[in-house]
Design a protein around this motif. Structure first.
Motif, PDB file in Angstrom:
ATOM      1  N   GLY A   1       0.816  -1.204   0.000  1.00 60.30           N
ATOM      2  CA  GLY A   1       0.000   0.000   0.000  1.00 60.30           C
ATOM      3  C   GLY A   1       0.850   1.255   0.000  1.00 60.30           C
ATOM      4  N   VAL A   2       0.208   2.367   0.342  1.00 62.96           N
ATOM      5  CA  VAL A   2       0.845   3.680   0.296  1.00 62.96           C
ATOM      6  C   VAL A   2       0.764   4.309   1.685  1.00 62.96           C
ATOM      7  CG1 VAL A   2       0.866   5.957  -0.780  1.00 62.96           C
ATOM      8  CG2 VAL A   2       0.178   3.949  -2.108  1.00 62.96           C
ATOM      9  N   PHE A   3       1.918   4.675   2.232  1.00 65.37           N
ATOM     10  CA  PHE A   3       1.994   5.412   3.488  1.00 65.37           C
ATOM     11  C   PHE A   3       1.977   6.897   3.162  1.00 65.37           C
ATOM     12  CE2 PHE A   3       4.554   7.779   6.544  1.00 65.37           C
ATOM     13  CZ  PHE A   3       3.969   7.411   7.745  1.00 65.37           C
ATOM     14  N   ILE A   4       1.075   7.657   3.794  1.00 69.01           N
ATOM     15  CA  ILE A   4       0.893   9.077   3.500  1.00 69.01           C
ATOM     16  C   ILE A   4       1.174   9.882   4.761  1.00 69.01           C
ATOM     17  CG2 ILE A   4      -0.703  10.833   2.636  1.00 69.01           C
ATOM     18  CD1 ILE A   4      -2.316   8.404   1.486  1.00 69.01           C
ATOM     19  N   LEU A   5       2.150  10.772   4.679  1.00 68.20           N
ATOM     20  CA  LEU A   5       2.476  11.648   5.797  1.00 68.20           C
ATOM     21  C   LEU A   5       1.746  12.971   5.621  1.00 68.20           C
ATOM     22  CD1 LEU A   5       4.116  12.387   8.325  1.00 68.20           C
ATOM     23  CD2 LEU A   5       5.940  13.173   6.788  1.00 68.20           C
TER      24      LEU A   5
ATOM     25  N   TRP B   1      -4.644   0.778   1.777  1.00 67.50           N
ATOM     26  CA  TRP B   1      -4.526  -0.655   1.504  1.00 67.50           C
ATOM     27  C   TRP B   1      -5.103  -0.884   0.106  1.00 67.50           C
ATOM     28  CZ3 TRP B   1      -7.227  -4.798   5.056  1.00 67.50           C
ATOM     29  CH2 TRP B   1      -6.907  -6.077   4.590  1.00 67.50           C
ATOM     30  N   LEU B   2      -4.210  -1.043  -0.866  1.00 76.21           N
ATOM     31  CA  LEU B   2      -4.634  -1.029  -2.267  1.00 76.21           C
ATOM     32  C   LEU B   2      -5.498  -2.222  -2.628  1.00 76.21           C
ATOM     33  CD1 LEU B   2      -1.370   0.255  -3.992  1.00 76.21           C
ATOM     34  CD2 LEU B   2      -3.441   1.535  -3.438  1.00 76.21           C
ATOM     35  N   GLU B   3      -5.162  -3.395  -2.156  1.00 77.13           N
ATOM     36  CA  GLU B   3      -5.914  -4.593  -2.532  1.00 77.13           C
ATOM     37  C   GLU B   3      -7.373  -4.496  -2.097  1.00 77.13           C
ATOM     38  OE1 GLU B   3      -5.841  -9.445  -1.797  1.00 77.13           O
ATOM     39  OE2 GLU B   3      -4.132  -8.199  -1.201  1.00 77.13           O
ATOM     40  N   ALA B   4      -7.598  -3.978  -0.890  1.00 77.63           N
ATOM     41  CA  ALA B   4      -8.968  -3.845  -0.387  1.00 77.63           C
ATOM     42  C   ALA B   4      -9.560  -2.485  -0.683  1.00 77.63           C
ATOM     43  CB  ALA B   4      -9.001  -4.102   1.120  1.00 77.63           C
TER      44      ALA B   4
END
Length: 476
Positions: free
Chosen positions: A423-427, A437-440
């Motif tokens: 997924g992608v962590f966003i600060l 969580w890209l898959e879900a």
């Protein structure tokens, strides 16, 4: 009635248990059948005679600045020191500076106590249990915050169900209390039962384990077995059923100048009725978000060297493009990890790589440092089309994005199941970060816990890493 100035708390007329009570170094050595070196004896006697000439007020001021654990040794130097160390103002400052106690002498006198008695019989014997603890079971992991509360020590339990909003403070309820009785002895009382008055508690203190046992008047469904060192269960003893809970110590992560943001505890919703607490910590080129409450052992690993370019926030508007970028990084990371594992196996023949988080002591480069994060200009943030989230009140701007992997381990009836999701962590800012969580197609928002906790510093970086690894291993 005069008590011994040492921390044993025994009436001096009845005889102190300390074998070296008010003995000089020469007397102590003689009692042990040894002769003290002449140089040490002369130096000790000279120091005692020199200090004995000081005014009492000056000695009181000097002694009040010394740690309380060092004062009993001073009481053994000479009779004058012994009597001075019965002055309560010395112990009042020790209680205030070491344990944050602001109880005035008048309140303690109403209870028939002094600061010296509270220090020697309550704070000193139970100082090792102050701090955060975690109860780890197969059903639920909860927190316990043990802190000084006036002239008592109180254990406050946290349950996620007590909180209704992630932006509010963490809600704790009193679980047990340690106080001095009229006989001036410490008593441990359970405050979690159905009966209105507190009842007796049994406590066993170890290095990093705290076991609490009491009659299960507040649990009617507890099984009649003891789960183990880290568990919770019932114990059958003398025809009575007891509730037994074992906690392990919890340290907060240390802070480094190059950390992306300040590490610590964060709250987030896993579902509308499950508010959880996770710990953010930094480990060189990676950061980790570890669940410390709830019913699963979750770990989010952020690769700080795998930064995703924001392009003024345009990348969030196309979910397929964002997925392709993350998938490409994920495949590359997987290949590199496999190569590292093969190389490691070739070097030692048996051990496999345990992951980046425990290996590299190096800090991120200057471009990925916390200073760089604060200098980054925020760009607009919107959830990609099709991505769901419980919490829609998220920040509308962000500063950085990184590739991350969410690993969840769930234990059920002795079996463990593990899932891995990229997924992608966003600060967003110092107090907020998120993970897509890209898959879900799901977005989690993490908010910093604003509560402050005492006695939560790890004695060493290695002690913190061992504790974190123990948490991530999950329940037995």
């Amino acid at each position: 009635m005069e008590e011994c100035a040492c921390l044993c708390g025994v009436d001096s007329s009845r005889g102190c248990r300390c074998h070296q009570k008010r003995q000089s170094p020469a007397e102590t050595s003689a009692a042990d059948g040894k002769q003290a070196p002449a140089g040490e004896q002369v130096e000790a006697d000279a120091a005692a005679r020199c200090c004995a000439d000081f005014p009492v007020e000056m000695l009181v001021e000097i002694f009040a600045w010394l740690p309380g654990t060092d004062l009993p040794s001073l009481a053994q130097a000479c009779t004058k020191f012994h009597h001075i160390l019965h002055i309560d103002s010395i112990w009042r400052r020790r209680c205030r500076e070491e344990f944050g106690v602001h109880e005035n002498l008048q309140n303690l006198e109403m209870m028939g106590m002094s600061h010296r008695e509270v220090y020697a019989k309550l704070f000193h014997p139970y100082r090792h249990i102050l701090g955060l603890w975690q109860l780890d079971t197969e059903g639920s992991r909860t927190l316990l915050n043990v802190a000084v509360d006036g002239s008592c020590i109180t254990g406050w339990a946290y349950r996620p169900s007590l909180n209704t909003h992630a932006r509010g403070p963490v809600h704790f309820k009193p679980w047990f209390r340690i106080r001095l009785t009229e006989r001036k002895s410490a008593a441990v009382e359970c405050m979690a039962g159905r009966i209105s008055r507190p009842h007796n508690h049994h406590m066993q203190i170890q290095k990093d384990r705290l076991t609490i046992q009491c009659k299960t008047d507040h649990r009617t469904d507890s099984p009649r077995w003891l789960r183990g060192e880290r568990g919770r269960g019932g114990v059958q003893e003398d025809g009575q059923q007891y509730d037994c809970r074992t906690y392990r110590r919890l340290y907060l992560p240390p802070r480094h100048p190059d950390d992306l943001i300040r590490p610590g505890l964060f709250q987030y919703y896993q579902d509308p009725f499950d508010l959880k607490i996770a710990m953010l910590s930094f480990h060189g080129k990676c950061a980790q978000v570890t669940d410390i409450t709830g019913d699963s052992s979750g770990r989010l690993e952020i690769h700080l060297m795998r930064r995703i370019q924001l392009r003024d926030g345009e990348i969030f508007r196309n979910f397929n493009e964002l997925s392709c970028v993350v998938q490409e990084i994920d495949e590359q990371v997987t290949r590199e990890q496999q190569q590292q594992q093969q190389q490691q196996q070739q070097e030692d023949g048996t051990e496999e790589s345990q992951g980046h988080g425990w290996q590299s002591p190096a800090q991120p480069s200057a471009g990925e440092s916390g200073a760089a994060a604060s200098e980054e200009q925020p760009v607009p943030f919107v959830l990609p089309v099709g991505v769901r989230s419980i919490d829609r009140n998220y920040p509308r701007t962000c500063r950085m994005c990184f590739y991350g992997v969410d690993t969840v381990t769930v234990s059920f009836r002795g079996f463990s199941y593990t899932w891995r999701h990229a997924g992608v962590f966003i600060l967003f800012d110092e107090d907020h970060f998120g993970f897509i969580w890209l898959e879900a197609k799901y977005f989690f928002l993490f908010r910093r816990v604003q509560d402050t906790f005492q006695n939560v510093e790890a004695p060493s970086p290695q002690a913190f890493l061992e504790m974190l690894k123990d948490i991530q291993s999950g329940p037995p």
